[in-house]
Design a protein around this motif. Structure first.
Motif, PDB file in Angstrom:
ATOM      1  N   MET A  19     -11.247  18.396  -9.299  1.00  0.00           N
ATOM      2  CA  MET A  19     -10.032  17.577  -8.760  1.00  0.00           C
ATOM      3  C   MET A  19     -10.472  15.989  -9.564  1.00  0.00           C
ATOM      4  SD  MET A  19      -8.868  18.234  -4.906  1.00  0.00           S
ATOM      5  CE  MET A  19     -10.362  17.744  -4.068  1.00  0.00           C
ATOM      6  N   GLY A  20      -9.253  15.724 -10.035  1.00  0.00           N
ATOM      7  CA  GLY A  20      -9.422  14.361 -10.728  1.00  0.00           C
ATOM      8  C   GLY A  20      -8.824  13.332  -9.846  1.00  0.00           C
ATOM      9  N   LYS A  21      -8.985  11.893 -10.309  1.00  0.00           N
ATOM     10  CA  LYS A  21      -8.406  11.025  -9.648  1.00  0.00           C
ATOM     11  C   LYS A  21      -6.919  10.595 -10.010  1.00  0.00           C
ATOM     12  CE  LYS A  21     -12.754   8.559  -9.669  1.00  0.00           C
ATOM     13  NZ  LYS A  21     -13.629   7.457 -10.044  1.00  0.00           N
ATOM     14  N   ASP A  22      -6.278  10.493  -9.012  1.00  0.00           N
ATOM     15  CA  ASP A  22      -4.639  10.069  -9.408  1.00  0.00           C
ATOM     16  C   ASP A  22      -4.683   8.654  -9.216  1.00  0.00           C
ATOM     17  OD1 ASP A  22      -2.075   9.863  -9.528  1.00  0.00           O
ATOM     18  OD2 ASP A  22      -1.503  11.087  -7.867  1.00  0.00           O
ATOM     19  N   THR A  23      -4.921   7.749 -10.148  1.00  0.00           N
ATOM     20  CA  THR A  23      -4.721   6.314  -9.689  1.00  0.00           C
ATOM     21  C   THR A  23      -3.524   5.645  -9.606  1.00  0.00           C
ATOM     22  OG1 THR A  23      -4.432   5.740 -12.066  1.00  0.00           O
ATOM     23  CG2 THR A  23      -6.502   6.032 -11.677  1.00  0.00           C
ATOM     24  N   ILE A  24      -2.380   6.419  -9.813  1.00  0.00           N
ATOM     25  CA  ILE A  24      -1.228   5.726  -9.617  1.00  0.00           C
ATOM     26  C   ILE A  24      -0.741   6.024  -7.902  1.00  0.00           C
ATOM     27  CG2 ILE A  24       1.304   6.176  -9.936  1.00  0.00           C
ATOM     28  CD1 ILE A  24       0.654   6.873 -12.885  1.00  0.00           C
ATOM     29  N   ALA A  25      -1.308   7.034  -7.488  1.00  0.00           N
ATOM     30  CA  ALA A  25      -1.193   7.326  -5.972  1.00  0.00           C
ATOM     31  C   ALA A  25      -2.037   6.411  -5.224  1.00  0.00           C
ATOM     32  CB  ALA A  25      -1.451   8.765  -5.693  1.00  0.00           C
ATOM     33  N   ASN A  26      -3.161   6.093  -5.717  1.00  0.00           N
ATOM     34  CA  ASN A  26      -3.884   5.266  -5.206  1.00  0.00           C
ATOM     35  C   ASN A  26      -3.421   3.856  -5.017  1.00  0.00           C
ATOM     36  OD1 ASN A  26      -6.179   7.169  -4.861  1.00  0.00           O
ATOM     37  ND2 ASN A  26      -7.129   6.553  -6.258  1.00  0.00           N
ATOM     38  N   ILE A  27      -2.764   3.399  -6.274  1.00  0.00           N
ATOM     39  CA  ILE A  27      -2.045   2.023  -6.342  1.00  0.00           C
ATOM     40  C   ILE A  27      -0.878   2.004  -5.182  1.00  0.00           C
ATOM     41  CG2 ILE A  27      -0.646   0.546  -7.718  1.00  0.00           C
ATOM     42  CD1 ILE A  27      -1.789   1.932 -10.080  1.00  0.00           C
ATOM     43  N   ILE A  28      -0.312   3.012  -5.069  1.00  0.00           N
ATOM     44  CA  ILE A  28       0.872   3.062  -4.075  1.00  0.00           C
ATOM     45  C   ILE A  28       0.536   2.950  -2.809  1.00  0.00           C
ATOM     46  CG2 ILE A  28       2.803   4.525  -3.432  1.00  0.00           C
ATOM     47  CD1 ILE A  28       3.425   5.431  -6.177  1.00  0.00           C
ATOM     48  N   THR A  29      -0.823   3.895  -2.169  1.00  0.00           N
ATOM     49  CA  THR A  29      -1.292   3.667  -1.088  1.00  0.00           C
ATOM     50  C   THR A  29      -1.866   2.317  -0.863  1.00  0.00           C
ATOM     51  OG1 THR A  29      -1.779   6.105  -1.350  1.00  0.00           O
ATOM     52  CG2 THR A  29      -2.926   5.122   0.263  1.00  0.00           C
ATOM     53  N   TYR A  30      -2.778   1.676  -1.528  1.00  0.00           N
ATOM     54  CA  TYR A  30      -3.002   0.357  -1.306  1.00  0.00           C
ATOM     55  C   TYR A  30      -1.985  -0.535  -0.986  1.00  0.00           C
ATOM     56  CZ  TYR A  30      -7.836   1.397  -3.557  1.00  0.00           C
ATOM     57  OH  TYR A  30      -8.997   1.821  -3.541  1.00  0.00           O
ATOM     58  N   ILE A  31      -0.852  -0.615  -1.952  1.00  0.00           N
ATOM     59  CA  ILE A  31       0.141  -1.668  -1.656  1.00  0.00           C
ATOM     60  C   ILE A  31       0.881  -1.076  -0.340  1.00  0.00           C
ATOM     61  CG2 ILE A  31       2.266  -2.374  -2.364  1.00  0.00           C
ATOM     62  CD1 ILE A  31       1.006  -1.900  -5.310  1.00  0.00           C
ATOM     63  N   ARG A  32       1.219   0.074   0.054  1.00  0.00           N
ATOM     64  CA  ARG A  32       1.659   0.566   0.985  1.00  0.00           C
ATOM     65  C   ARG A  32       0.956   0.084   2.366  1.00  0.00           C
ATOM     66  NH1 ARG A  32       2.067   5.920   0.805  1.00  0.00           N
ATOM     67  NH2 ARG A  32       3.701   5.850  -0.748  1.00  0.00           N
ATOM     68  N   ASN A  33      -0.166   0.354   2.258  1.00  0.00           N
ATOM     69  CA  ASN A  33      -1.042   0.135   3.482  1.00  0.00           C
ATOM     70  C   ASN A  33      -1.080  -1.327   3.817  1.00  0.00           C
ATOM     71  OD1 ASN A  33      -1.458   2.768   4.104  1.00  0.00           O
ATOM     72  ND2 ASN A  33      -3.605   2.879   3.135  1.00  0.00           N
ATOM     73  N   ALA A  34      -1.170  -2.393   2.740  1.00  0.00           N
ATOM     74  CA  ALA A  34      -1.295  -3.743   2.932  1.00  0.00           C
ATOM     75  C   ALA A  34       0.108  -4.120   3.444  1.00  0.00           C
ATOM     76  CB  ALA A  34      -1.636  -4.198   1.554  1.00  0.00           C
ATOM     77  N   ASP A  35       1.263  -3.718   3.035  1.00  0.00           N
ATOM     78  CA  ASP A  35       2.701  -3.822   3.556  1.00  0.00           C
ATOM     79  C   ASP A  35       2.767  -3.448   4.744  1.00  0.00           C
ATOM     80  OD1 ASP A  35       5.028  -4.986   3.008  1.00  0.00           O
ATOM     81  OD2 ASP A  35       5.795  -3.232   2.939  1.00  0.00           O
ATOM     82  N   ILE A  36       2.292  -2.505   5.364  1.00  0.00           N
ATOM     83  CA  ILE A  36       2.333  -1.890   6.644  1.00  0.00           C
ATOM     84  C   ILE A  36       1.606  -3.014   7.580  1.00  0.00           C
ATOM     85  CG2 ILE A  36       1.930   0.083   8.370  1.00  0.00           C
ATOM     86  CD1 ILE A  36       2.717   1.903   6.076  1.00  0.00           C
ATOM     87  N   ASN A  37       0.446  -3.322   7.252  1.00  0.00           N
ATOM     88  CA  ASN A  37      -0.574  -3.964   8.049  1.00  0.00           C
ATOM     89  C   ASN A  37      -0.220  -5.482   7.947  1.00  0.00           C
ATOM     90  OD1 ASN A  37      -1.883  -1.862   9.141  1.00  0.00           O
ATOM     91  ND2 ASN A  37      -3.029  -1.622   7.309  1.00  0.00           N
ATOM     92  N   LYS A  38       0.826  -5.849   7.125  1.00  0.00           N
ATOM     93  CA  LYS A  38       1.381  -7.092   6.902  1.00  0.00           C
ATOM     94  C   LYS A  38       0.164  -8.042   6.306  1.00  0.00           C
ATOM     95  CE  LYS A  38       4.747  -7.191  10.573  1.00  0.00           C
ATOM     96  NZ  LYS A  38       4.545  -5.865  11.167  1.00  0.00           N
ATOM     97  N   LYS A  39      -0.762  -7.344   5.457  1.00  0.00           N
ATOM     98  CA  LYS A  39      -1.601  -8.330   4.867  1.00  0.00           C
ATOM     99  C   LYS A  39      -0.793  -8.881   3.494  1.00  0.00           C
ATOM    100  CE  LYS A  39      -5.222  -6.381   6.683  1.00  0.00           C
ATOM    101  NZ  LYS A  39      -6.019  -7.180   7.773  1.00  0.00           N
ATOM    102  N   GLY A  40      -1.141 -10.175   3.472  1.00  0.00           N
ATOM    103  CA  GLY A  40      -0.497 -11.066   2.406  1.00  0.00           C
ATOM    104  C   GLY A  40      -0.990 -10.595   1.066  1.00  0.00           C
ATOM    105  N   MET A  41      -2.224 -10.121   0.945  1.00  0.00           N
ATOM    106  CA  MET A  41      -2.922  -9.894  -0.563  1.00  0.00           C
ATOM    107  C   MET A  41      -3.438  -8.469  -0.414  1.00  0.00           C
ATOM    108  SD  MET A  41      -4.828 -13.319  -1.083  1.00  0.00           S
ATOM    109  CE  MET A  41      -4.525 -13.769  -2.911  1.00  0.00           C
ATOM    110  N   VAL A  42      -3.529  -7.996  -1.460  1.00  0.00           N
ATOM    111  CA  VAL A  42      -4.250  -6.580  -1.696  1.00  0.00           C
ATOM    112  C   VAL A  42      -4.957  -6.519  -3.126  1.00  0.00           C
ATOM    113  CG1 VAL A  42      -2.375  -5.610  -2.787  1.00  0.00           C
ATOM    114  CG2 VAL A  42      -3.755  -4.259  -1.686  1.00  0.00           C
ATOM    115  N   GLN A  43      -6.076  -5.929  -2.945  1.00  0.00           N
ATOM    116  CA  GLN A  43      -7.047  -5.876  -4.139  1.00  0.00           C
ATOM    117  C   GLN A  43      -7.001  -4.545  -4.751  1.00  0.00           C
ATOM    118  OE1 GLN A  43     -10.746  -7.335  -3.269  1.00  0.00           O
ATOM    119  NE2 GLN A  43     -11.613  -7.215  -5.058  1.00  0.00           N
ATOM    120  N   LEU A  44      -6.630  -4.277  -5.888  1.00  0.00           N
ATOM    121  CA  LEU A  44      -6.544  -3.138  -6.678  1.00  0.00           C
ATOM    122  C   LEU A  44      -7.624  -3.040  -7.697  1.00  0.00           C
ATOM    123  CD1 LEU A  44      -2.837  -2.962  -7.199  1.00  0.00           C
ATOM    124  CD2 LEU A  44      -3.999  -1.681  -5.471  1.00  0.00           C
ATOM    125  N   PRO A  45      -8.309  -1.951  -8.076  1.00  0.00           N
ATOM    126  CA  PRO A  45      -9.136  -1.703  -9.068  1.00  0.00           C
ATOM    127  C   PRO A  45      -8.255  -1.805 -10.315  1.00  0.00           C
ATOM    128  CG  PRO A  45      -8.991   0.165  -7.795  1.00  0.00           C
ATOM    129  CD  PRO A  45      -8.087  -0.707  -7.093  1.00  0.00           C
TER     130      PRO A  45
END
Length: 134
Positions: free
Chosen positions: A1-27
């Motif tokens: 199995m490989g890494k899906d970096t685009i899905a990871n980006i979307i998940t990071y941003i969505r989780n930060a948005d749901i939890n009302k975090k002002g900032m998100v850190q992406l690799p």
């Protein structure tokens, strides 16, 4: 199995948005940088800065929120991954979908780089549909 970096980006941003975090850190990767620049240009993100820590680079995003009288903050982003490593979805420029009648954007990977649906229609090129954002 490989890494899906685009899905990871979307998940990071969505989780930060749901939890009302002002900032998100992406690799940091080249694809991440291009997608985040599109989000900034289209107004879905307020600010981007590159951060380096222990020989690793990160992109730090400041998310945009709307003020609402009933709730202090209302989430602004809805993201959906379309083309996955197991099922690639391609459209020519005539069949690229419009999200909410043009209010949202489609991010495509084309032969000329990663771009939005409007840019792809203007240049009359199709490509792989990476995600929908509205």
């Amino acid at each position: 199995m490989g890494k899906d970096t685009i899905a990871n980006i979307i998940t990071y941003i969505r989780n930060a948005d749901i939890n009302k975090k002002g900032m998100v850190q992406l690799p940091f990767t080249n694809i991440t940088e291009k997608i985040v620049k599109i989000l900034l240009r289209e107004g879905f993100v307020e600010n981007i800065r590159k951060h380096r820590e222990n020989d690793k680079s990160f992109l730090v995003l400041t998310l945009r929120y709307r003020r609402n009288r009933k709730e202090s903050y209302k989430s602004f982003l809805n993201l959906k991954r379309i083309s996955t490593p197991g099922l690639r979805i391609y459209y020519n420029y005539k069949k690229i979908p419009r999200i909410l009648g043009g209010m949202g954007i489609v991010i495509l990977s084309t032969s000329r780089g990663i771009m939005t649906d409007r840019e792809a229609r203007l240049e009359k090129i199709g490509g792989e549909v990476l995600c929908y954002i509205w």
